[in-house]
Write a protein that holds these residues in place. Structure first.
Motif, mmCIF file in Angstrom:
data_model
loop_
_atom_site.group_PDB
_atom_site.id
_atom_site.type_symbol
_atom_site.label_atom_id
_atom_site.label_comp_id
_atom_site.label_asym_id
_atom_site.label_seq_id
_atom_site.Cartn_x
_atom_site.Cartn_y
_atom_site.Cartn_z
ATOM 1 N N ARG A 117 0.753 -1.217 0.470
ATOM 2 C CA ARG A 117 0.043 0.095 -0.150
ATOM 3 C C ARG A 117 0.587 1.689 0.123
ATOM 4 O O ARG A 117 0.658 2.122 -0.401
ATOM 5 C CB ARG A 117 -0.989 -0.496 1.069
ATOM 6 C CG ARG A 117 -1.930 0.784 1.301
ATOM 7 C CD ARG A 117 -3.015 1.227 1.730
ATOM 8 N NE ARG A 117 -3.993 0.176 1.626
ATOM 9 C CZ ARG A 117 -3.705 -1.129 2.061
ATOM 10 N NH1 ARG A 117 -3.337 -1.229 3.650
ATOM 11 N NH2 ARG A 117 -4.749 -2.154 1.517
ATOM 12 N N ALA A 164 -1.683 -2.490 -5.451
ATOM 13 C CA ALA A 164 -2.539 -3.565 -5.024
ATOM 14 C C ALA A 164 -2.416 -5.320 -4.411
ATOM 15 O O ALA A 164 -1.305 -5.391 -4.912
ATOM 16 C CB ALA A 164 -3.850 -4.051 -6.788
ATOM 17 N N ASP A 219 -7.259 -5.944 -0.753
ATOM 18 C CA ASP A 219 -7.853 -4.965 -1.283
ATOM 19 C C ASP A 219 -8.564 -5.740 -1.687
ATOM 20 O O ASP A 219 -10.086 -5.720 -1.530
ATOM 21 C CB ASP A 219 -6.635 -4.347 -2.740
ATOM 22 C CG ASP A 219 -6.213 -3.243 -1.901
ATOM 23 O OD1 ASP A 219 -5.947 -2.127 -1.379
ATOM 24 O OD2 ASP A 219 -4.815 -3.316 -3.006
ATOM 25 N N ARG A 257 -12.869 -3.574 -1.643
ATOM 26 C CA ARG A 257 -12.137 -2.274 -0.871
ATOM 27 C C ARG A 257 -12.424 -1.399 -1.890
ATOM 28 O O ARG A 257 -12.810 -1.616 -2.987
ATOM 29 C CB ARG A 257 -10.765 -2.012 -0.132
ATOM 30 C CG ARG A 257 -10.628 -2.705 0.812
ATOM 31 C CD ARG A 257 -9.113 -2.142 1.275
ATOM 32 N NE ARG A 257 -8.696 -2.767 2.442
ATOM 33 C CZ ARG A 257 -7.829 -2.017 2.887
ATOM 34 N NH1 ARG A 257 -6.703 -0.637 2.823
ATOM 35 N NH2 ARG A 257 -7.159 -2.551 3.919
#
Length: 398
Positions: free
Chosen positions: A186, A191, A211, A235
């Motif tokens: 992150r 990702a 994610d 997410r």
């Protein structure tokens, strides 16, 4: 509400996981006075008039639109899976776990990108990377499943756009430092996608870190070895890309399959407890057998990543492996063939126990695996004493 259900309606966010399994996805407008949302079989949805059609076309994910986008049967399951992952924007359903993995990778990668893939990943995942992604100009670099976040960071380049994790691996059961790897990624704008099938959200709430969390719902969600199904819970941000890609690829799931999966989901918590208790009993018994060189189970001390499992997981499921003391394929076959309560077959997560010969060495790139006689075993919900007795008589035939 379509396959992103769960983010804005009446939910069970205040409940503990066991209660969520019972309550999630059972909106009154979907159940209509009965316990379970019924099976809505439909390809065509009818509109009251042209104005209704025009209004629905402005937001086709908001309600009934076309059969490929689902109906309350699919939405109920998707909403329930979403509510098991606090912080998730929604869930997409797929006709298999492999389809969920493939379409998620297609959603988040483009030609010229590089994917870092854990070397303990499910073999169909590896094949997809070596074929479809390679033809698209997406490079895959495998990394050691025991590598820490710093070692993986050293592999990243400006082309690295996604890190794929599978923890534990479904053949060799290494546990990864998912929180550490995800935090590193992150910080670099990379990702992260986790195959969380072994643990499910009940044992490892994945969206707290990654994610996208993928489940082969064929396993513990369905729990009865009678449905092929997958899911990707994501997410905000990644979810929109995952959903759009799934829709453009014509992805859809049978309402009958979604119904059976939702029914299985309600008892997943109690089944996982039985799987865990039975598997640990069998694993401990196997540890004491002179014919067994080692037992590979994340919850057992000394297994790769055990300390991470102890830190991050809320329990264990029923899948693990053991290695015979002698690298004798014929002996391994005699052992498995002599079992009466263990089926011989692919998959796992159902109520029945399974035993399968496995040979991970030929497909691994970063870490040399012994070519010994390995057996992957799934402990169902039978009485573990009966399973141990069955294994005992099979060992006697070695």
């Amino acid at each position: 509400m379509n396959d992103d259900a769960g983010s804005d309606g009446p939910g069970s966010d205040g409940y503990r996981p066991a209660t969520k399994l019972v309550e999630a996805g059972r909106r009154k407008e979907w159940t209509r006075g009965i316990v379970n949302p019924p099976v809505w079989r439909a390809s065509t949805m009818l509109f009251d008039d042209c104005a209704h059609l025009k209004a629905a076309s402005k937001n086709p994910n908001a309600g009934l639109y076309y059969g490929r986008r689902g109906a309350p049967t699919q939405w109920s399951l998707a909403e329930a899976l979403t509510e098991l992952e606090p912080g998730a924007a929604g869930t997409i359903l797929y006709p298999s776990g492999t389809a969920a993995i493939a379409q998620t990778l297609l959603a988040l990668l483009k030609p010229g990108d590089e994917l870092l893939m854990v070397d303990s990943s499910y073999e169909p995942t590896r094949v997809f990377c070596a074929t479809i992604l390679k033809r698209m100009g997406i490079a895959t670099q495998f990394y050691d499943p025991l590598a820490d976040a710093g070692a993986i960071a050293a592999l990243c380049t400006e082309r690295t756009k996604l890190i794929f994790l599978e923890s534990p691996g479904s053949l060799t059961f290494e546990v990864q430092d998912v929180p550490g790897i995800a935090a590193m990624a992150r910080g670099r704008g990379i990702a992260t996608v986790l195959d969380n099938t072994w643990a499910t959200p009940l044992l490892f709430p994945a969206i707290a870190h990654v994610d996208v969390s993928i489940l082969a719902c064929t396993k513990y969600v369905v729990g009865h070895s009678d449905v092929m199904l997958g899911s990707a819970t994501a997410r905000p941000g990644p979810f929109e890309r995952v959903r759009t890609t799934a829709q453009r690829l014509g992805n859809c799931v049978s309402p009958d399959d979604a119904f059976l999966a939702a029914r299985g989901l309600r008892t997943m918590g109690v089944r996982l407890k039985q799987h865990e208790a039975g598997a640990l009993a069998v694993a401990r018994w196997l540890e004491a057998r002179p014919e067994v060189a080692r037992v590979i189970h994340p919850a057992i001390e000394g297994c790769p990543g055990h300390d991470l499992w102890k830190r991050d997981f809320l329990g264990a499921s029923g899948l693990f492996a053991f290695e015979l003391a002698r690298a004798d394929e014929a002996a391994r076959a005699r052992l498995i063939d002599s079992l009466s309560l263990f089926g011989i077959g692919f998959s796992w997560g159902g109520f029945e126990s399974l035993a399968l010969p496995i040979d991970p060495a030929p497909i691994r790139e970063t870490r040399t695996w012994p070519t010994g006689a390995l057996v992957r075993i799934h402990i169902g919900i039978e009485d573990p004493a009966d399973l141990i007795a069955d294994l005992d008589q099979a060992f006697a035939r070695l």
